[in-house]
Design an enzyme around this catalytic site. Structure first.
Site, PDB file in Angstrom:
ATOM      1  N   GLU A 128     -10.761  -1.679   3.791  1.00 12.46           N
ATOM      2  CA  GLU A 128      -9.423  -1.183   4.095  1.00 12.46           C
ATOM      3  C   GLU A 128      -9.180   0.158   3.412  1.00 12.46           C
ATOM      4  O   GLU A 128      -9.915   0.567   2.508  1.00 12.46           O
ATOM      5  CB  GLU A 128      -8.353  -2.180   3.622  1.00 12.46           C
ATOM      6  CG  GLU A 128      -8.392  -3.524   4.316  1.00 12.46           C
ATOM      7  CD  GLU A 128      -7.245  -4.428   3.892  1.00 12.46           C
ATOM      8  OE1 GLU A 128      -6.533  -4.921   4.779  1.00 12.46           O
ATOM      9  OE2 GLU A 128      -7.062  -4.629   2.678  1.00 12.46           O
TER      10      GLU A 128
ATOM     11  N   ASP B 278       0.789  -1.234   0.000  1.00  9.54           N
ATOM     12  CA  ASP B 278       0.000   0.000   0.000  1.00  9.54           C
ATOM     13  C   ASP B 278       0.824   1.289   0.000  1.00  9.54           C
ATOM     14  O   ASP B 278       1.743   1.445   0.816  1.00  9.54           O
ATOM     15  CB  ASP B 278      -0.876   0.061   1.249  1.00  9.54           C
ATOM     16  CG  ASP B 278      -1.757  -1.155   1.414  1.00  9.54           C
ATOM     17  OD1 ASP B 278      -1.696  -2.077   0.580  1.00  9.54           O
ATOM     18  OD2 ASP B 278      -2.509  -1.189   2.399  1.00  9.54           O
TER      19      ASP B 278
END
Length: 500
Positions: free
Chosen positions: A222, A43
């Site tokens: 998320e 990420d």
């Protein structure tokens, strides 16, 4: 003796520079997408613009090219195209691994660390507590930098937000809410988003939840993001929520909601589940902080279905190119649009253009492109909606096919014959994406790197991002149409590698 030492030094220096130059020419290495020099990345985190520099932090494991104890890696750029890898910003500590989060410029010194301090807000993930199954292994913490992100100091009072007993309690995206003069934290809390507020980035109060019965719920929520965009004279709030699994073409993906936010509660006006990207390789996508009216998004260009298995070495994973977000009304619905940032034009080299070309069966443009690297940008507009495909190919017989199907009114990318696909059962698949535009003619922009394609159709209404692993560079380009199409305009640009 002195001459010999000097010669040996020069040879060593030349060899070292040559090795550095070749580090970014490995097979499958993207040439204008950010990748770490080595080892694992996922990420994007803490993306922020400050003093003329774009900062990209990212989930990083420096000891292997598979996921491990998370750090925050760091890279910087002046144009979001050429990135320079910096020393690791945040290391794991007694509170746990350093999971995803965001960064802000504290212009008013609300936290007391210093005016214009960079403040990172991130998740501490405690593996010991996770094994004990207490449900409280994820908490939110902060760190600050007073030297433009070069060094970071973790706040002694961490964590600043303790876990109320939610197993997935992570990925804080923080922004300043001017009407109430407070910070808003958008936090992923298992199957929904929870909003918190703070005056000083240290003491947080819960405001509300959103999403228990909204959107896709095929997996854990998320990496959320919340921000406003002006559209037709009104402020529309955009809430991005990444989900894994549960994407439109399986695995990881990002969805978004449009609506209103009053500093406490988000109210969705969306009538359907909307997706940021219909490919399988744009996950954990969030926007940069402190970019004024520009909303610029980047994502992790991979998917949890196969991220640990992709055949790259000595690194794993890249980010998408930076994309500028906007809104467009189609009928009674508003959609989020994504377009390439204008800064990418610095990659342009040779160029050719075609107008009013009739394609029946096949148009081979390989001799005109003269592209040995396979790096290019293609902008195409047809005279009407009709079936067609764009084929990227090489001498090894690999093909990546992108196209439009009129009967289904959808775009697609087919990577079933694109090269190496056997590392994961579902990798070699065809990914489909609906067309939302109502115009007769189809327009698209395609940007291709060594091992990725990003398709932006109808001025960014439909986006498809996919990675692939050809045996050789995709140097051939063909356009096919059995029914026949008229190409109004076709602009092709060979792209150069970005500076590392």
């Amino acid at each position: 003796m002195k001459k010999t030492i000097t010669c040996l030094f020069l040879i060593a220096l030349f060899t070292g520079l040559q090795a550095l130059a070749q580090d970014f020419r490995e097979k499958y290495r993207p040439q204008f997408h950010f990748t770490p020099r080595a080892n694992w990345m996922n990420d994007p985190n803490g993306m922020v613009y400050h003093n003329g520099i774009y900062h990209l932090f990212y989930q990083y494991y420096p000891d292997d090219k598979i996921w491990g104890p998370m750090h925050w890696g760091h890279a910087t750029s002046r144009d979001m195209v050429s990135w320079k890898e910096q020393p690791i910003a945040l290391y794991p500590d007694s509170l746990g691994y350093i999971f995803s989060g965001s960064a802000v410029v504290d212009k008013n010194n609300t936290a007391g660390f210093g005016k214009d301090a960079l403040v990172a807000i991130f998740t501490h993930h405690d593996p010991v507590q996770e094994k004990l199954k207490t449900g409280k292994h994820e908490t939110q913490s902060i760190a600050y930098s007073l030297d433009d992100g070069k060094t970071w100091t973790k706040y002694k009072g961490n964590p600043v937000l303790k876990n109320p007993g939610i197993s997935d309690f992570r990925d804080p995206k923080v922004s300043w809410y001017e009407p109430a003069k407070k910070w808003i934290m958008t936090l992923a809390t298992k199957d929904r988003v929870t909003f918190y507020s703070s005056a000083d980035l240290k003491a947080w109060s819960r405001e509300s939840d959103f999403g228990a019965t909204d959107g896709g719920h095929g997996g854990v929520w998320e990496c959320p993001d919340l921000f406003p965009i002006m559209h037709e004279g009104k402020q529309v709030w955009v809430l991005i929520v990444n989900i894994n699994p549960g994407g439109p073409n399986k695995g990881s993906a990002g969805q978004y909601f449009l609506g209103d936010f009053d500093g406490k509660t988000f109210t969705s006006n969306s009538k359907e589940t909307k997706w940021l990207d219909f490919g399988t390789d744009n996950y954990a996508a969030v926007t940069f902080s402190n970019t004024a009216d520009r909303k610029i998004l980047m994502g992790w260009m991979s998917n949890w279905q196969y991220a640990n298995q992709v055949p790259t070495h000595p690194w794993r994973s890249a980010n998408t190119v930076a994309r500028e977000l906007g809104l467009k009304t189609v009928g009674k619905e508003i959609y989020l649009t994504s377009l390439l940032v204008k800064e990418l034009s610095i990659l342009n080299t040779t160029y050719f253009s075609l107008k009013n070309v009739s394609v029946k069966n096949q148009l081979d443009l390989t001799n005109q492109t003269k592209n040995k690297t396979g790096l290019f940008r293609l902008d195409l507009k047809t005279g009407s909606t009709a079936d067609f495909s764009i084929v990227l190919a090489n001498e090894a017989g690999n093909e990546l096919i992108l196209g439009y199907s009129k009967a289904e009114n959808q775009y697609y990318i087919d990577r079933s014959k694109s090269g190496k696909t056997d590392f994961e059962k579902g990798f070699g698949a065809k990914h489909i994406a609906p067309r939302f535009a109502t115009e007769k003619n189809v327009s698209l922009t395609l940007i291709a790197d060594a091992a990725s394609v990003e398709l932006f159709a109808d001025n960014g209404l439909t986006v498809v991002t996919d990675i692939f692993f050809p045996e050789k560079p995709m140097t051939h380009l063909l356009i096919k149409s059995g029914s026949g199409i008229i190409i109004d305009t076709l602009n092709y640009r060979v792209l150069k590698p970005s500076e590392k």
